[in-house]
Design a protein around this motif. Structure first.
Motif, short mmCIF file in Angstrom:
data_model
loop_
_atom_site.label_atom_id
_atom_site.label_comp_id
_atom_site.label_asym_id
_atom_site.label_seq_id
_atom_site.Cartn_x
_atom_site.Cartn_y
_atom_site.Cartn_z
N HIS A 217 0.82 -1.22 0.00
CA HIS A 217 0.00 0.00 0.00
C HIS A 217 0.85 1.27 0.00
O HIS A 217 2.08 1.23 0.16
CB HIS A 217 -0.96 -0.01 1.20
CG HIS A 217 -0.28 0.08 2.54
ND1 HIS A 217 0.32 1.23 3.00
CD2 HIS A 217 -0.13 -0.85 3.53
CE1 HIS A 217 0.80 1.02 4.22
NE2 HIS A 217 0.56 -0.24 4.55
N ALA B 181 -1.60 4.70 4.09
CA ALA B 181 -2.72 3.79 3.80
C ALA B 181 -2.57 2.52 4.64
O ALA B 181 -1.68 2.40 5.48
CB ALA B 181 -2.77 3.45 2.32
N SER C 53 -6.74 -1.16 1.90
CA SER C 53 -6.89 -0.36 0.68
C SER C 53 -6.81 -1.24 -0.57
O SER C 53 -7.19 -0.82 -1.66
CB SER C 53 -5.81 0.73 0.61
OG SER C 53 -4.51 0.17 0.48
N PHE D 185 -6.10 7.68 -6.00
CA PHE D 185 -6.60 6.55 -5.23
C PHE D 185 -7.51 5.64 -6.06
O PHE D 185 -7.55 4.43 -5.85
CB PHE D 185 -7.31 7.05 -3.97
CG PHE D 185 -6.39 7.89 -3.11
CD1 PHE D 185 -5.42 7.29 -2.32
CD2 PHE D 185 -6.46 9.28 -3.15
CE1 PHE D 185 -4.53 8.05 -1.57
CE2 PHE D 185 -5.58 10.05 -2.40
CZ PHE D 185 -4.61 9.44 -1.61
N THR E 16 -8.00 1.38 -6.53
CA THR E 16 -9.24 0.65 -6.26
C THR E 16 -10.01 0.25 -7.52
O THR E 16 -10.66 -0.79 -7.54
CB THR E 16 -10.16 1.49 -5.36
OG1 THR E 16 -10.45 2.75 -6.01
CG2 THR E 16 -9.50 1.76 -4.01
#
Length: 231
Positions: free
Chosen positions: A32, A36, A40, A216, A220
């Protein structure tokens, strides 16, 4: 009868080998970013489980301060969890190989540990997501305007001694980057490139993928691409 039995045993052995071979996967290390946490990676982690990986084949080291982003760098306690995860992943991998995916500062931290451990030959695929492998203009150019540990000697200022020593290091048999031109961290000054090359692009990479996602979201929302790249 003996011939038939022998043939049966050979066929069963071949089937067993094929089953093992198809189920045997590289262990995966997910590193990560700054401040974080391992969760995550939840989107990627769940997709890996869906793809047939077991939880014991996925390593998610937890490194660095969660409350002080400017305190973290690439020297000392931040290194240990990543170093151990890579070491343990290689030791436990049924293929003898691992795949490493890093996000943000996790890209440079993972790359550093692969170099320090001299294990690039054990890395099948390295994927760097939203990394600043060429530095952050927001950190200044070393040694000028370097105002915190994250941007210092062992940090992400452009031309920092750490980044200069890392540049060109072999990272694996296959190397990919995932990047964006609207990354709030890598492109925070309005400029994403260093020396005419996007800072998230990795030296000697096999391919680079650009998304219209923020810093970010690159982690994801590209989980499918990440899993596809390590197959």
């Amino acid at each position: 009868m003996k011939i038939h039995f022998t043939l049966f045993v050979m066929l069963m052995s071949f089937a067993t080998f094929n089953t093992f071979a198809s189920s045997c996967k590289d262990a995966v290390v997910l590193v990560h970013g700054n401040t974080a946490s391992p969760d995550s990676w939840d989107n990627t982690y769940e997709l890996l489980l869906d793809a047939g990986y077991s939880s014991s084949e996925i390593f998610r080291p937890d490194w660095g301060s969660k409350s002080c982003a400017v305190c973290n760098n690439h020297s000392g306690s931040e290194e240990t969890p990543v170093n151990q995860a890579i070491t343990n992943a290689i030791a436990s991998s049924c293929t003898g190989k691992i795949d490493v995916i890093g996000h943000s500062m996790g890209v440079t931290l993972a790359a550093q540990q692969i170099s320090k451990l001299a294990v690039s030959s054990s890395v099948d695929t390295f994927v760097g997501i939203a990394g600043a492998v060429r530095g952050l203009w927001s950190c200044g150019v070393y040694p000028f305007n370097v105002w915190n540990s994250t941007c210092g000697y062992y940090g992400l200022s452009v031309q920092s001694p750490f980044l200069d020593s890392l540049y060109g290091t072999p990272l694996g048999a296959k190397v990919y980057s995932i990047k964006s031109n609207i990354d709030q961290i890598v492109c925070s000054t309005g400029v994403c490139s260093v020396g005419g090359v996007h800072s998230s692009s990795i030296w000697n990479e096999d391919a680079s993928y650009t998304y219209v996602l923020g810093h970010f979201g690159l982690q994801t929302d590209t989980a499918n691409q990440q899993v596809n790249l390590i197959q």
